[in-house]
Structures are given as structure tokens and as C-alpha cells.
Design a protein around this motif. Structure first.
Motif, PDB file in Angstrom:
ATOM      1  N   PRO A 165       0.330 -12.175  14.302  1.00 53.73           N
ATOM      2  CA  PRO A 165      -0.003 -10.935  15.002  1.00 53.73           C
ATOM      3  C   PRO A 165      -0.790  -9.979  14.119  1.00 53.73           C
ATOM      4  O   PRO A 165      -0.750 -10.072  12.886  1.00 53.73           O
ATOM      5  CB  PRO A 165       1.349 -10.342  15.380  1.00 53.73           C
ATOM      6  CG  PRO A 165       2.380 -11.112  14.657  1.00 53.73           C
ATOM      7  CD  PRO A 165       1.777 -12.391  14.194  1.00 53.73           C
ATOM      8  N   SER A 166      -1.472  -9.069  14.758  1.00 56.66           N
ATOM      9  CA  SER A 166      -2.263  -8.085  14.025  1.00 56.66           C
ATOM     10  C   SER A 166      -1.345  -7.195  13.192  1.00 56.66           C
ATOM     11  O   SER A 166      -0.255  -6.831  13.625  1.00 56.66           O
ATOM     12  CB  SER A 166      -3.064  -7.296  15.060  1.00 56.66           C
ATOM     13  OG  SER A 166      -3.324  -6.020  14.585  1.00 56.66           O
ATOM     14  N   GLY A 167      -1.767  -6.913  11.970  1.00 54.32           N
ATOM     15  CA  GLY A 167      -0.957  -6.086  11.079  1.00 54.32           C
ATOM     16  C   GLY A 167       0.055  -6.886  10.271  1.00 54.32           C
ATOM     17  O   GLY A 167       0.837  -6.324   9.513  1.00 54.32           O
ATOM     18  N   SER A 168       0.032  -8.227  10.409  1.00 49.39           N
ATOM     19  CA  SER A 168       1.043  -9.011   9.704  1.00 49.39           C
ATOM     20  C   SER A 168       0.660  -9.298   8.259  1.00 49.39           C
ATOM     21  O   SER A 168       1.429  -9.881   7.514  1.00 49.39           O
ATOM     22  CB  SER A 168       1.309 -10.316  10.460  1.00 49.39           C
ATOM     23  OG  SER A 168       0.132 -11.075  10.549  1.00 49.39           O
ATOM     24  N   GLY A 169      -0.559  -8.902   7.848  1.00 47.70           N
ATOM     25  CA  GLY A 169      -0.949  -9.046   6.453  1.00 47.70           C
ATOM     26  C   GLY A 169      -1.928 -10.172   6.176  1.00 47.70           C
ATOM     27  O   GLY A 169      -2.182 -10.521   5.017  1.00 47.70           O
ATOM     28  N   LYS A 170      -2.533 -10.717   7.223  1.00 49.22           N
ATOM     29  CA  LYS A 170      -3.458 -11.844   7.030  1.00 49.22           C
ATOM     30  C   LYS A 170      -4.678 -11.455   6.205  1.00 49.22           C
ATOM     31  O   LYS A 170      -5.046 -12.135   5.250  1.00 49.22           O
ATOM     32  CB  LYS A 170      -3.911 -12.395   8.396  1.00 49.22           C
ATOM     33  CG  LYS A 170      -2.792 -12.746   9.349  1.00 49.22           C
ATOM     34  CD  LYS A 170      -3.281 -13.250  10.691  1.00 49.22           C
ATOM     35  CE  LYS A 170      -4.122 -12.253  11.479  1.00 49.22           C
ATOM     36  NZ  LYS A 170      -3.400 -11.048  11.929  1.00 49.22           N
ATOM     37  N   SER A 171      -5.310 -10.336   6.594  1.00 48.23           N
ATOM     38  CA  SER A 171      -6.504  -9.903   5.848  1.00 48.23           C
ATOM     39  C   SER A 171      -6.135  -9.564   4.415  1.00 48.23           C
ATOM     40  O   SER A 171      -6.855  -9.941   3.476  1.00 48.23           O
ATOM     41  CB  SER A 171      -7.123  -8.661   6.494  1.00 48.23           C
ATOM     42  OG  SER A 171      -7.561  -8.952   7.791  1.00 48.23           O
ATOM     43  N   THR A 172      -5.043  -8.854   4.271  1.00 47.37           N
ATOM     44  CA  THR A 172      -4.607  -8.477   2.930  1.00 47.37           C
ATOM     45  C   THR A 172      -4.448  -9.723   2.059  1.00 47.37           C
ATOM     46  O   THR A 172      -4.893  -9.757   0.918  1.00 47.37           O
ATOM     47  CB  THR A 172      -3.277  -7.700   3.007  1.00 47.37           C
ATOM     48  OG1 THR A 172      -3.437  -6.625   3.925  1.00 47.37           O
ATOM     49  CG2 THR A 172      -2.881  -7.166   1.648  1.00 47.37           C
TER      50      THR A 172
ATOM     51  N   VAL B  94       3.292  -4.911   2.473  1.00 49.09           N
ATOM     52  CA  VAL B  94       2.510  -5.663   3.449  1.00 49.09           C
ATOM     53  C   VAL B  94       2.688  -7.172   3.264  1.00 49.09           C
ATOM     54  O   VAL B  94       2.707  -7.934   4.222  1.00 49.09           O
ATOM     55  CB  VAL B  94       1.013  -5.281   3.333  1.00 49.09           C
ATOM     56  CG1 VAL B  94       0.167  -6.139   4.240  1.00 49.09           C
ATOM     57  CG2 VAL B  94       0.817  -3.812   3.678  1.00 49.09           C
TER      58      VAL B  94
ATOM     59  N   PHE C 228       0.888  -1.169   0.000  1.00 50.13           N
ATOM     60  CA  PHE C 228       0.000   0.000   0.000  1.00 50.13           C
ATOM     61  C   PHE C 228       0.915   1.205   0.000  1.00 50.13           C
ATOM     62  O   PHE C 228       1.509   1.532   1.019  1.00 50.13           O
ATOM     63  CB  PHE C 228      -0.884   0.015   1.251  1.00 50.13           C
ATOM     64  CG  PHE C 228      -1.911  -1.093   1.285  1.00 50.13           C
ATOM     65  CD1 PHE C 228      -3.035  -1.038   0.465  1.00 50.13           C
ATOM     66  CD2 PHE C 228      -1.753  -2.173   2.134  1.00 50.13           C
ATOM     67  CE1 PHE C 228      -3.983  -2.049   0.501  1.00 50.13           C
ATOM     68  CE2 PHE C 228      -2.698  -3.188   2.172  1.00 50.13           C
ATOM     69  CZ  PHE C 228      -3.813  -3.125   1.357  1.00 50.13           C
TER      70      PHE C 228
ATOM     71  N   LEU D  22       4.341   1.102   1.850  1.00 54.27           N
ATOM     72  CA  LEU D  22       4.314   0.052   2.871  1.00 54.27           C
ATOM     73  C   LEU D  22       4.148  -1.320   2.228  1.00 54.27           C
ATOM     74  O   LEU D  22       3.099  -1.621   1.658  1.00 54.27           O
ATOM     75  CB  LEU D  22       3.154   0.328   3.835  1.00 54.27           C
ATOM     76  CG  LEU D  22       2.945  -0.693   4.953  1.00 54.27           C
ATOM     77  CD1 LEU D  22       4.057  -0.602   5.988  1.00 54.27           C
ATOM     78  CD2 LEU D  22       1.585  -0.479   5.607  1.00 54.27           C
TER      79      LEU D  22
HETATM   80  N1  LIG Z   1      -6.330  -0.254   2.295  1.00 57.98           N
HETATM   81  C1  LIG Z   1      -5.149  -0.077   2.961  1.00 57.98           C
HETATM   82  N2  LIG Z   1      -4.405   1.017   2.759  1.00 57.98           N
HETATM   83  C2  LIG Z   1      -3.234   1.193   3.414  1.00 57.98           C
HETATM   84  N3  LIG Z   1      -2.712   0.331   4.290  1.00 57.98           N
HETATM   85  C3  LIG Z   1      -3.402  -0.805   4.541  1.00 57.98           C
HETATM   86  C4  LIG Z   1      -4.660  -1.051   3.890  1.00 57.98           C
HETATM   87  N4  LIG Z   1      -5.120  -2.254   4.333  1.00 57.98           N
HETATM   88  C5  LIG Z   1      -4.202  -2.708   5.214  1.00 57.98           C
HETATM   89  N5  LIG Z   1      -3.172  -1.842   5.343  1.00 57.98           N
HETATM   90  C6  LIG Z   1      -1.965  -2.039   6.183  1.00 57.98           C
HETATM   91  O1  LIG Z   1      -1.399  -3.279   5.856  1.00 57.98           O
HETATM   92  C7  LIG Z   1      -0.896  -3.939   7.012  1.00 57.98           C
HETATM   93  C8  LIG Z   1      -1.484  -5.319   7.103  1.00 57.98           C
HETATM   94  O2  LIG Z   1      -2.862  -5.205   7.354  1.00 57.98           O
HETATM   95  P1  LIG Z   1      -3.833  -6.452   7.456  1.00 57.98           P
HETATM   96  O3  LIG Z   1      -3.675  -7.309   6.242  1.00 57.98           O
HETATM   97  O4  LIG Z   1      -5.184  -5.942   7.721  1.00 57.98           O
HETATM   98  O5  LIG Z   1      -3.244  -7.205   8.718  1.00 57.98           O
HETATM   99  P2  LIG Z   1      -3.916  -8.286   9.641  1.00 57.98           P
HETATM  100  O6  LIG Z   1      -5.205  -8.721   9.018  1.00 57.98           O
HETATM  101  O7  LIG Z   1      -2.899  -9.369   9.721  1.00 57.98           O
HETATM  102  O8  LIG Z   1      -4.116  -7.647  10.966  1.00 57.98           O
HETATM  103  C9  LIG Z   1      -1.209  -3.041   8.186  1.00 57.98           C
HETATM  104  O9  LIG Z   1      -0.055  -2.297   8.506  1.00 57.98           O
HETATM  105  C10 LIG Z   1      -2.294  -2.144   7.663  1.00 57.98           C
HETATM  106  O10 LIG Z   1      -2.233  -0.880   8.275  1.00 57.98           O
END
Ligand SMILES: Nc1ncnc2c1ncn2[C@@H]1O[C@H](COP(=O)(O)OP(=O)(O)O)[C@@H](O)[C@H]1O
Ligand SMILES: [Mg+2]
Lengths: 248, 228
Positions: A43-50, A24, A19, A22
């Protein structure tokens, strides 16, 4: 658990996603076979959702390849509709359509997107409500249901499209502890019926019981992975050990 | 109070005001919906066109817009001749009043609907998208029905204003209520104040009907367990 074929239906190879500046996802690869259940923890922020959002093209990626049921997700000419028919997704916040009843939520996509006959869809929707143990709540609006009930409607809504793969992104994270179980039971039923599932979860007990394979992500990479038995007892990487010691 | 001729004028004026208001309300809402949808387009040109439209119609006086439409654009509209002699423009002064006032109120409606659309959570749209909805289906079946509920109070106000603004059609000789009233009090100066009073009363009733139907609509759209 159930009999597994070797057919890979989700194949992720060296995926990079940023992003802006950054980064991810920093080169993530994993394969999911038909009927498998995999859990992604970390951990949270590790990119799982992404990562799981990339699988149904809600996020695009900068490098690497993703194939789902033979569909090349990174193809610039990707027919998103073809992909979305195959992949169901359930979100942490349920994201039901608040102006539609539970039954209408389930019926909308098959009638609008697949142009299926309304009566056929209605019958299926009733069956799905039963499957997620919500018979009798067909005419309730999302705002009239508890979090756990809403989440089960959301699962039914995805299932109504007859997907080949289901993605679950921390679907119990927003729920009260007492309703977590009813949602996990629903997912477990699905897994046992042979649905291919990719779950991001913090429910370690559930992961241990249901998953065929567990992936641990940290800071955009898969640090370690393995079947639950070895993963939970024989983790080698210090980051995995630390995470597990905190959460277990 | 009035003799039959004057009564007839008033009644036909009221009827014209109702027709004018009705068409303007409908058209301005349609413009609002289409404009708000177009504003979400990926195409920069479409977005800037909508933006330019809003800026022009929102920031200039509606009365001047009306005169401009009728006198400037009216010159260029094609005409037809039913009898070979007369040249009748295909858009009458009533037509121009409807167009001009609708575009004026429509510019506000676009903004009103946009505010409602922005209030719809991205995650809800994503859910629709991940179920395979097209952009239009997402708008039509999810975003708009939710946005309208947020927009209704502001829409209500704008439509009330629009209804009152229809009196400006007087300026291009549309025979609506004000126009008819003025012809009456020009002939009978003594009738001026009573006629004005009548105009007030008629507008209070007409706006009252509008507000009542809008409120009824709002109640009908209320979702159990959602919002207030
Ligand atoms: N749409 C977006 N724009 C900018 N940064 C994003 C966006 N979505 C996620 N991030 C960043 O990407 C990183 C990984 O996020 P995410 O995949 O949600 O992690 P997780 O689900 O593991 O907690 C985080 O630092 C988050 O702030
Ligand atoms: Mg997440």
C-alpha cells in the motif's frame, strides 16, 4: 527466465529508517542476485520508495546494512560516485532535464561524470534511443514528448551509465493507460537481457510475468515474499490477501 | 548646439557611463551567481556570510555605500608611484564605483538567482545526483540553466536599476555622463535644461539597448515545450 548466478549484488539487512519521529522502515532485509528481477508491492506509504532510495544513498538509514556490488552504502566514507556508477534509478515523474534534448539527456552523465569521449557516448546514446524504440526523437526536448516517451528516455539515460542494477520507482504510475505498456515492454526487454532490476510497481500482471521474486511491504516491514506463482495464489498473511483482493 | 569642447565632454561622459555600466552588470551577475551557489552550501559559516552581505548591501543606501567604499576603504588601499613622487592608489575612483555598485546590485542578484534556484524541482536535482553528478556539476549543468530562465525578468529589472544607479558615481567625481553634464551647466547655466534632456535621452537609449539584449537572450533560452 535467464540463467541466474548465485552472486548477491544487493544485500539489505535489518534496515531501519526514520524521518524524525516517524519510523518508515522497521527492519527490512532482502537479497537480490545478479540478473534477478524483484518487485516490491504494497500500500501507499508503506515505505517502498524510501527502501529503494536507500539503495543508492538518496536516503540515509539509521540502522542495518546495505551492500551494493560489494560497496558498503552505510560507510560514512562512502564514495557516492562509485555507488551511483553501479546503480541506475528511474523515477515516477521521469525527472528529465527539460532544457536538454533527449539525446543530450542521455549523453550528459557519461561525458560529465565518467569523462568518456563525446563521440563514443553519442554513438551509444543513439543505440540506446533505438533500444527504447525512440529513434528519430533524438533532438526532441522532454516537453515535446509524451509521458511514456519521456520515461523511456529516462530509462535510456540511466542505462547510458552501464549500471549493474536498475531501480524503478512506480515508473508507470504517472502515465496514461495506453502508454504504460510501451514502458513495461522496455523494462521487460531489459530484464530478459539479464539486467538486475528492483521495481516498485502496482502492475500486478507485469510483476507476475517478469518478477523472479515478489515482496509485499506494509507499514515498514516485509510481510510476505515469494516467487510470483506461490505469492499470488498462496498468500498466507491476511494483509497480503486483503491488498491482493483490492488490487487484482 | 554645443561647441566641440562640450561635445567632447558629453561623448566621453557617455563612454564612461557605458564602461561603468558594462563592468557593473558583469560583476554584479557574477556576484549573484557565486553568492547563490554559496547559499546552497552545507557550511553554516559560508551561508551566514552571504546572508550578512545581502542584508548590508540591500538595506543601506547605495550612495552612502559608494562614499564609504571610496573615502573609508580608499584610505587603506596600497598606492604605487610611477615617478617616485606621485602616490596613486591602485584602485581609482572609477574602480571603487565599479566595486561598490556591483556589490550593491549583486546583493539583489543573489536573491533573484536564489528564487530561481528554489523553483527548480528537488526531483530534478535528485535525478542528477543519482546519475553521479557532483554538487557543482548539478548546479552548473542543471540547476543554474533552469534557474536563470525563471530569474530573467527580475534580473532584467535589477540591471536596469543598476544602470541608472551608475549616475551616483558622480558623487566621487567619476567623469560619467551626469558628472560631465553638471560641469557643462555650471559653466553655462542656460544649457542646464537642454543638457538634462540629453541625459534623459541617452539613458532611454542605453536602457533600451540593455532591455533589447536581455529580451533576445530570453528568447534564445526558451525551451520548446517548456514553460510558456
Ligand atoms: N523526506 C521525507 N520526510 C518525511 N517523511 C517522509 C519523507 N519521505 C517519505 N516520508 C514518509 O515516509 C512514509 C513512507 O513513504 P514512501 O517510502 O514514499 O512510501 P511508498 O513509496 O510506499 O508510498 C510515508 O508516511 C511518507 O509520508
Ligand atoms: Mg512511493
Amino acid at each position: 527466465m535467464t540463467s541466474k548466478t548465485t552472486e548477491v549484488i544487493v544485500s539489505i539487512k535489518d534496515v531501519h529508517k526514520s524521518f524524525g519521529d516517524l519510523e518508515v522502515l522497521k527492519g527490512v532485509s532482502l537479497d537480490v542476485r545478479k540478473g534477478e528481477v524483484i518487485c516490491i508491492i504494497g500500500p501507499s506509504g508503506s515505505g517502498k520508495s524510501t527502501l529503494i532510495r536507500c539503495i543508492n544513498a538518496l536516503n540515509d538509514i539509521q540502522a542495518g546494512t546495505i551492500h551494493v556490488c560489494g560497496i558498503d552504502v552505510t560507510d560514512p566514507k562512502l564514495q557516492k560516485l562509485e555507488l551511483r556508477k553501479r546503480v541506475g534509478m528511474v523515477f515516477q515523474q521521469y525527472n528529465l532535464f527539460p532544457h536538454k534534448t533527449a539525446l543530450e539527456n542521455i549523453m550528459m552523465a557519461p561525458t560529465l561524470v565518467l569523462n568518456e569521449d563525446k563521440e563514443t557516448v553519442r554513438t551509444r546514446a543513439f543505440a540506446l534511443m533505438q533500444k527504447v524504440r525512440l529513434e528519430g526523437k533524438e533532438n526532441a526536448y522532454p516537453g515535446e514528448l509524451s509521458g511514456g516517451q519521456q520515461q523511456r528516455v529516462a530509462i535510456a539515460r540511466s542505462l547510458a551509465m552501464n549500471p549493474d542494477v536498475m531501480l524503478f520507482d512506480e515508473v508507470t504510475a504517472a502515465l496514461d493507460p495506453e502508454t504504460v505498456k510501451e514502458v513495461l515492454v522496455t523494462i521487460k526487454d531489459l530484464a530478459q537481457e539479464g539486467m538486475t532490476c528492483i521495481l516498485v510497481t502496482h502492475e500486478m500482471g507485469f510483476a507476475r510475468e517478469v518478477a523472479d521474486h515478489i515482496y509485499f511491504t506494509d507499514n515498514g516491514v516485509i510481510v510476505e515474499h515469494g516467487p510470483p506463482k506461490t505469492f499470488f495464489t498462496k498468500a498466507k498473511d491476511p494483509r497480503t490477501k486483503e491488498f491482493l483482493s483490492q488490487i487484482l | 548646439m554645443y561647441e566641440p569642447v562640450q561635445q567632447g565632454k558629453i561623448l566621453s561622459g557617455i563612454w564612461m557611463t557605458i564602461k561603468l555600466s558594462f563592468y557593473c552588470l558583469i560583476l554584479s551577475v557574477v556576484i549573484g551567481i557565486v553568492g547563490a551557489f554559496a547559499q546552497g552550501s552545507k557550511n553554516v559559516i559560508i551561508r551566514s556570510l552571504v546572508q550578512g552581505y545581502i542584508q548590508f548591501f540591500r538595506n543601506t543606501p547605495p550612495y552612502v555605500q559608494l562614499l564609504f567604499f571610496y573615502f573609508a576603504l580608499g584610505q587603506f588601499t596600497p598606492t604605487y608611484s610611477p615617478d617616485g613622487w606621485l602616490e596613486i592608489p591602485i584602485i581609482s575612483n572609477v574602480g571603487w564605483a565599479i566595486i561598490s555598485l556591483s556589490f550593491f546590485a549583486g546583493a539583489f542578484n543573489v536573491e533573484i538567482f536564489r528564487a530561481g534556484i528554489e523553483a527548480v524541482a528537488d526531483s530534478t536535482k535528485e535525478a542528477a545526483e543519482s546519475l553521479g553528478f557532483s554538487r557543482f556539476q548539478t548546479f552548473r549543468y542543471v540547476v543554474f540553466p533552469l534557474a536563470i530562465r525563471v530569474s530573467l525578468p527580475s534580473l532584467n529589472n535589477n540591471l536596469i536599476n543598476l544602470m541608472k544607479t551608475t549616475t551616483q558615481a558622480y558623487g566621487i567625481a567619476v567623469p560619467e555622463l551626469l558628472y560631465q553634464s553638471v560641469t557643462i551647466w555650471n559653466d553655462y547655466p542656460s544649457a542646464q535644461y537642454p543638457t538634462m534632456l540629453l541625459v534623459f535621452v541617452v539613458y532611454i537609449l542605453l536602457v533600451g539597448v540593455l532591455v533589447m539584449s536581455m529580451n533576445r537572450w530570453e528568447r534564445k533560452l526558451r525551451i520548446p515545450g517548456y514553460g510558456h
